[in-house]
Design a protein around this motif. Structure first.
Motif, short mmCIF file in Angstrom:
data_model
loop_
_atom_site.label_atom_id
_atom_site.label_comp_id
_atom_site.label_asym_id
_atom_site.label_seq_id
_atom_site.Cartn_x
_atom_site.Cartn_y
_atom_site.Cartn_z
N TRP A 164 0.81 -1.12 -0.11
CA TRP A 164 -0.11 -0.04 -0.07
C TRP A 164 0.90 1.26 -0.11
CZ3 TRP A 164 -5.48 -0.17 -0.47
CH2 TRP A 164 -5.70 -1.12 -0.25
N TYR A 165 0.81 2.10 -0.90
CA TYR A 165 1.56 3.18 -0.94
C TYR A 165 0.78 4.46 -1.60
CZ TYR A 165 2.12 2.79 -6.21
OH TYR A 165 1.57 2.70 -7.43
N SER A 166 1.46 5.42 -1.31
CA SER A 166 0.96 6.92 -1.91
C SER A 166 2.05 7.79 -2.48
CB SER A 166 0.33 7.87 -0.82
OG SER A 166 -1.01 7.32 -0.45
N THR B 79 8.55 6.30 0.66
CA THR B 79 8.16 5.05 -0.20
C THR B 79 8.97 5.27 -1.68
OG1 THR B 79 5.80 5.56 0.44
CG2 THR B 79 6.14 4.78 -1.67
N VAL C 228 -2.76 8.41 1.20
CA VAL C 228 -2.43 8.82 2.55
C VAL C 228 -2.78 10.04 3.32
CG1 VAL C 228 -0.18 9.41 2.14
CG2 VAL C 228 -0.61 7.85 4.12
N SER D 88 2.47 5.34 4.65
CA SER D 88 3.02 4.81 3.53
C SER D 88 4.64 4.85 3.44
CB SER D 88 2.75 5.72 2.23
OG SER D 88 3.20 5.28 0.95
N PRO D 89 5.20 3.74 3.08
CA PRO D 89 4.56 2.68 2.46
C PRO D 89 4.10 1.63 3.82
CG PRO D 89 7.02 2.26 2.79
CD PRO D 89 6.77 3.66 3.18
#
Lengths: 197, 197
Positions: free
Chosen positions: B7-9, B15, B40, B168-169
């Motif tokens: 899950w990331y932004s 990240t 996020v 994030s992450p």
């Protein structure tokens, strides 16, 4: 021998991991570690850095992360431990006095064990007395002397701030700052070869 | 094969480390990774979780920590990169669309490279267009489709929140949450043996 300054505050949760694993770790890795108590809460207030208060999701994660990492290090922990503890100042003044007298590491480990294994609020005078008793120090005179250490702790805290320290645990190696129990290996690497491996 | 949800932004600094090292790492470790863009910033606002804004000491440390870790991973980075980026939403909507279309990973890596190697604000439409062009996508029609992905990104963000994701992450392995590039190895360990080694 390589040297790492370990800046920490009793009252920090993640610091449990470092306090409990550090003596063996330092021996295994042939590194000298200086334990430097300071008042992280004073710095956090000044910097408006509030890691967990009012953040239930992040707090829940913090406990779970500590639980997993404690298991990794073979450390017993009953979680969540009482948090936040009622007072940081006197506990860290006692620790600072203990570093001068030679029983500071044992005291810090004992108090963290009471906090994380016996659900004791590590910030009360009762807890400090019990921890002192367990490391064979006479609680009443030690607490009396520790109460006079407020200025000394403030000086250490100012020193920490000058080094860029904003959280506990932090590690300083020749001016290079590392924050978090999970950066202990980075600090070691820095002390040996001057970069992170 | 083990499976990790990443899950990331786009907009998160740490990240960068994960985005750049992940494809090779996943291959080396024989693990399948699903890339899950979300917003996020929306979660952080709701949880009043402000990691760096107004915290100069912590921000300075963050860049230095990323610099050391980038060097460890053999990643080039010109730091500090522009921060914060001007907008997260459209960038992550484009990434989400790209995951459906098959060019999402390449787009994300390309945009992070522009952000961290070329000092480009990764939140502008100009930057998104350039990154799309570099991964051989036609910017105008893709951006038009991505603008319609606001609801889809909000749904992904709600899913992330349900899983306990707050930063994030993050990595999720069978319901277990890990936060931070420095927990990628813990997530791998969890996916293989069900505890952190």
């Amino acid at each position: 021998m390589s040297r790492i300054d370990f800046w920490y505050s009793i009252g920090s949760t993640y610091t449990f991991l470092t306090v409990m694993r550090l003596p063996r770790w330092a021996e295994d890795n042939g590194v000298e570690v200086a334990w430097m108590p300071f008042d992280v809460r004073a710095i956090m207030k000044a910097q408006q850095n509030i890691p967990f208060a009012g953040k239930p999701k992040k707090s829940a994660y913090m406990w779970r992360d500590i639980e997993r990492r404690a298991a990794k290090y073979g450390l017993h922990a009953e979680l969540p431990a009482p948090y936040p503890i009622s007072d940081l100042s006197l506990a860290n003044q006692v620790a600072l006095l203990g570093m001068q007298d030679g029983w500071g590491e044992a005291f810090t480990q004992t108090l963290y064990r009471m906090w994380f294994n016996e659900a004791t609020d590590a910030g009360t005078e009762t807890a400090l007395s019990e921890a002192l008793f367990r490391v064979q120090q006479d609680p009443l005179p030690v607490l009396a002397r520790a109460r006079d250490m407020a200025d000394a702790l403030a000086e250490q805290t100012a020193r920490a701030e000058t080094l860029g320290v904003f959280g506990s645990p932090s590690f300083v190696v020749g001016g290079e700052l590392f924050w978090g129990d999970d950066r202990l290996e980075d600090a070691l690497s820095w002390s040996k070869v001057g970069h992170v491996t």
